[in-house]
Motif scaffolding. Structure first.
Motif, PDB file in Angstrom:
ATOM      1  N   ASP A  58       0.829  -1.215   0.000  1.00 50.34           N
ATOM      2  CA  ASP A  58       0.000   0.000   0.000  1.00 50.34           C
ATOM      3  C   ASP A  58       0.864   1.266   0.000  1.00 50.34           C
ATOM      4  N   ILE A  59       1.914   1.254  -0.814  1.00 46.49           N
ATOM      5  CA  ILE A  59       2.760   2.446  -1.014  1.00 46.49           C
ATOM      6  C   ILE A  59       1.942   3.485  -1.788  1.00 46.49           C
ATOM      7  N   ALA A  60       2.083   4.773  -1.394  1.00 44.12           N
ATOM      8  CA  ALA A  60       1.257   5.826  -2.001  1.00 44.12           C
ATOM      9  C   ALA A  60       1.696   6.134  -3.432  1.00 44.12           C
ATOM     10  N   ALA A  61       3.009   6.271  -3.631  1.00 37.89           N
ATOM     11  CA  ALA A  61       3.520   6.631  -4.957  1.00 37.89           C
ATOM     12  C   ALA A  61       4.991   6.249  -5.054  1.00 37.89           C
ATOM     13  N   ILE A  62       5.434   6.048  -6.305  1.00 35.06           N
ATOM     14  CA  ILE A  62       6.831   5.652  -6.551  1.00 35.06           C
ATOM     15  C   ILE A  62       7.576   6.819  -7.182  1.00 35.06           C
ATOM     16  N   ILE A  63       8.772   7.114  -6.662  1.00 36.88           N
ATOM     17  CA  ILE A  63       9.631   8.127  -7.288  1.00 36.88           C
ATOM     18  C   ILE A  63      10.903   7.414  -7.744  1.00 36.88           C
ATOM     19  N   ILE A  64      11.144   7.406  -9.045  1.00 36.09           N
ATOM     20  CA  ILE A  64      12.372   6.806  -9.569  1.00 36.09           C
ATOM     21  C   ILE A  64      13.446   7.895  -9.620  1.00 36.09           C
ATOM     22  N   VAL A  65      14.606   7.607  -9.029  1.00 39.51           N
ATOM     23  CA  VAL A  65      15.657   8.621  -8.910  1.00 39.51           C
ATOM     24  C   VAL A  65      16.740   8.415  -9.974  1.00 39.51           C
ATOM     25  N   ARG A  66      17.699   9.339  -9.995  1.00 39.09           N
ATOM     26  CA  ARG A  66      18.877   9.271 -10.881  1.00 39.09           C
ATOM     27  C   ARG A  66      18.525   9.336 -12.370  1.00 39.09           C
ATOM     28  N   GLY A  67      17.396   9.991 -12.673  1.00 35.12           N
ATOM     29  CA  GLY A  67      17.068  10.257 -14.071  1.00 35.12           C
ATOM     30  C   GLY A  67      16.670   9.068 -14.908  1.00 35.12           C
ATOM     31  N   LYS A  68      16.369   7.968 -14.243  1.00 35.59           N
ATOM     32  CA  LYS A  68      15.968   6.783 -15.019  1.00 35.59           C
ATOM     33  C   LYS A  68      14.482   6.843 -15.353  1.00 35.59           C
ATOM     34  N   SER A  69      14.124   6.134 -16.418  1.00 37.18           N
ATOM     35  CA  SER A  69      12.713   6.028 -16.794  1.00 37.18           C
ATOM     36  C   SER A  69      12.227   4.619 -16.511  1.00 37.18           C
ATOM     37  N   PRO A  70      10.967   4.486 -16.070  1.00 33.71           N
ATOM     38  CA  PRO A  70      10.435   3.139 -15.858  1.00 33.71           C
ATOM     39  C   PRO A  70      10.319   2.398 -17.179  1.00 33.71           C
ATOM     40  N   LEU A  71      10.457   1.086 -17.145  1.00 34.17           N
ATOM     41  CA  LEU A  71      10.265   0.278 -18.352  1.00 34.17           C
ATOM     42  C   LEU A  71       8.790   0.390 -18.767  1.00 34.17           C
ATOM     43  N   PRO A  72       8.507   0.210 -20.070  1.00 33.03           N
ATOM     44  CA  PRO A  72       7.102   0.317 -20.524  1.00 33.03           C
ATOM     45  C   PRO A  72       6.174  -0.619 -19.746  1.00 33.03           C
ATOM     46  N   GLU A  73       6.642  -1.840 -19.435  1.00 31.81           N
ATOM     47  CA  GLU A  73       5.777  -2.774 -18.693  1.00 31.81           C
ATOM     48  C   GLU A  73       5.576  -2.313 -17.253  1.00 31.81           C
ATOM     49  N   THR A  74       6.521  -1.529 -16.744  1.00 29.54           N
ATOM     50  CA  THR A  74       6.369  -0.980 -15.395  1.00 29.54           C
ATOM     51  C   THR A  74       5.257   0.069 -15.381  1.00 29.54           C
ATOM     52  N   ILE A  75       5.244   0.917 -16.403  1.00 29.15           N
ATOM     53  CA  ILE A  75       4.197   1.944 -16.491  1.00 29.15           C
ATOM     54  C   ILE A  75       2.836   1.283 -16.693  1.00 29.15           C
ATOM     55  N   ARG A  76       2.790   0.247 -17.535  1.00 22.03           N
ATOM     56  CA  ARG A  76       1.517  -0.455 -17.774  1.00 22.03           C
ATOM     57  C   ARG A  76       0.962  -1.035 -16.471  1.00 22.03           C
ATOM     58  N   LEU A  77       1.849  -1.632 -15.667  1.00 22.06           N
ATOM     59  CA  LEU A  77       1.413  -2.227 -14.405  1.00 22.06           C
ATOM     60  C   LEU A  77       0.976  -1.136 -13.407  1.00 22.06           C
ATOM     61  N   ALA A  78       1.686  -0.011 -13.409  1.00 20.34           N
ATOM     62  CA  ALA A  78       1.313   1.108 -12.525  1.00 20.34           C
ATOM     63  C   ALA A  78      -0.085   1.618 -12.881  1.00 20.34           C
ATOM     64  N   GLU A  79      -0.373   1.649 -14.188  1.00 18.19           N
ATOM     65  CA  GLU A  79      -1.709   2.075 -14.645  1.00 18.19           C
ATOM     66  C   GLU A  79      -2.764   1.076 -14.179  1.00 18.19           C
ATOM     67  N   GLU A  80      -2.443  -0.213 -14.355  1.00 16.30           N
ATOM     68  CA  GLU A  80      -3.396  -1.275 -13.982  1.00 16.30           C
ATOM     69  C   GLU A  80      -3.687  -1.250 -12.483  1.00 16.30           C
ATOM     70  N   LEU A  81      -2.656  -1.024 -11.693  1.00 11.12           N
ATOM     71  CA  LEU A  81      -2.827  -1.076 -10.234  1.00 11.12           C
ATOM     72  C   LEU A  81      -3.044   0.320  -9.641  1.00 11.12           C
ATOM     73  N   ASN A  82      -3.060   1.321 -10.519  1.00  8.85           N
ATOM     74  CA  ASN A  82      -3.367   2.702 -10.129  1.00  8.85           C
ATOM     75  C   ASN A  82      -2.408   3.256  -9.070  1.00  8.85           C
ATOM     76  N   ILE A  83      -1.125   3.115  -9.335  1.00 11.06           N
ATOM     77  CA  ILE A  83      -0.105   3.648  -8.426  1.00 11.06           C
ATOM     78  C   ILE A  83       0.699   4.712  -9.180  1.00 11.06           C
ATOM     79  N   PRO A  84       0.696   5.972  -8.703  1.00 12.05           N
ATOM     80  CA  PRO A  84       1.438   7.028  -9.390  1.00 12.05           C
ATOM     81  C   PRO A  84       2.929   6.712  -9.459  1.00 12.05           C
ATOM     82  N   ILE A  85       3.529   7.071 -10.575  1.00 14.48           N
ATOM     83  CA  ILE A  85       4.961   6.808 -10.744  1.00 14.48           C
ATOM     84  C   ILE A  85       5.620   8.040 -11.366  1.00 14.48           C
TER      85      ILE A  85
END
Lengths: 144, 124
Positions: free
Chosen positions: B64-91
């Protein structure tokens, strides 16, 4: 130990090993089911955490496995049964920080040697048996 | 503070969750080891991490984490964004390194979800 209790819900989930493709899918389903049963947030969260850790172990070390969920009026029983390499020294494997993880597992953010002790911490009852070359059986109980 | 304020402090890009920037956050946990996140992070916290794979979303979901912050200028993988959308977790993603990300948020009032590890079990 639960023979006197009525099982009000039971389900079994299969999981492919040696890949992280579906890691976390079962714990999401378990959490959704428990939330629908109106169990407390804490109970659903703990059940999801131990299921997820068990999934990660199967994805990391086993050929395949299954997770069985049983709910009684008083508790949630989760069993993770896998076919895989097994654990030679359970006492050592339970030690925080001890890990046999490969680079691939560590790359995913796991294999820090916290999994089994974390499962134990988030369960009210935890039992593990394992046979080298056969597989591992985890049983976790969370009181409702 | 709100997730929008977090985004402004970190000059962060929102990969998913524009409609959730109004949520309140008070605590955070930073780690690249999901094993440690599972052992120590508390519900409702921000997860600060340098990992970009879908397991950061799965881990956040069970905890039950509220939101994810990716550091060091990296971008989430496309499948990571898709899963975040599915599970409704801000990234979100920031160019700041983990140390700077933590320092900037701490100065503005975000604190650790725990201060120190303890021997006592705490399931929150």
């Amino acid at each position: 130990m639960i023979s006197h209790e009525t099982v009000i819900y039971e389900n079994s989930f299969s999981l492919e090993g040696r890949t992280f493709k579906n890691a976390g899918y079962i714990s999401r389903q378990v959490k959704t089911l428990l939330q629908r049963m109106k169990l407390s947030k804490e109970v659903a969260r703990r059940a999801a955490i131990v299921t997820y850790e068990a999934e990660i172990n199967i994805c990391s070390y086993a050929e395949r496995g299954k997770i069985i969920l049983q709910v009684t009026p008083k508790r949630i029983i989760i069993e993770a049964i896998d076919e895989g390499q097994g654990i030679a020294d359970i006492k050592l494997a339970m030690k925080e920080g001890y890990s046999t993880a490969t680079e691939k597992i560590r790359h995913m953010g796991f294999g820090a040697g916290m999994g089994l002790s974390n499962i134990k911490n988030f369960s009210d009852f935890f039992h593990i048996t394992s046979k080298v070359g056969k597989g591992t059986h985890l049983k976790m109980i969370i009181r409702i | 503070m709100t997730l929008r304020e977090v985004q402004e402090i970190l000059e962060a890009e929102v990969f998913f969750g524009h409609d959730q920037l109004g949520m309140e956050v008070k605590t955070a946990f930073g780690a690249d080891l999901m094993s440690d996140v599972l052992a120590f992070a508390k519900a409702g916290s921000l997860l600060l991490t340098g990992l970009t794979n879908p397991q950061i979303v799965r881990t956040s979901d069970v905890l039950d984490i509220a939101a994810i912050i990716i550091v060091r200028g990296k971008s989430p993988l496309p499948e990571t964004i898709r899963l975040a959308e599915e599970l409704n977790i801000p990234i979100l993603g920031t160019k700041y390194i983990l140390f700077e990300t933590v320092g900037r948020l701490y100065m503005k009032g975000i604190v650790g979800c725990i201060e120190k590890v303890s021997d006592k079990r705490d399931f929150s």
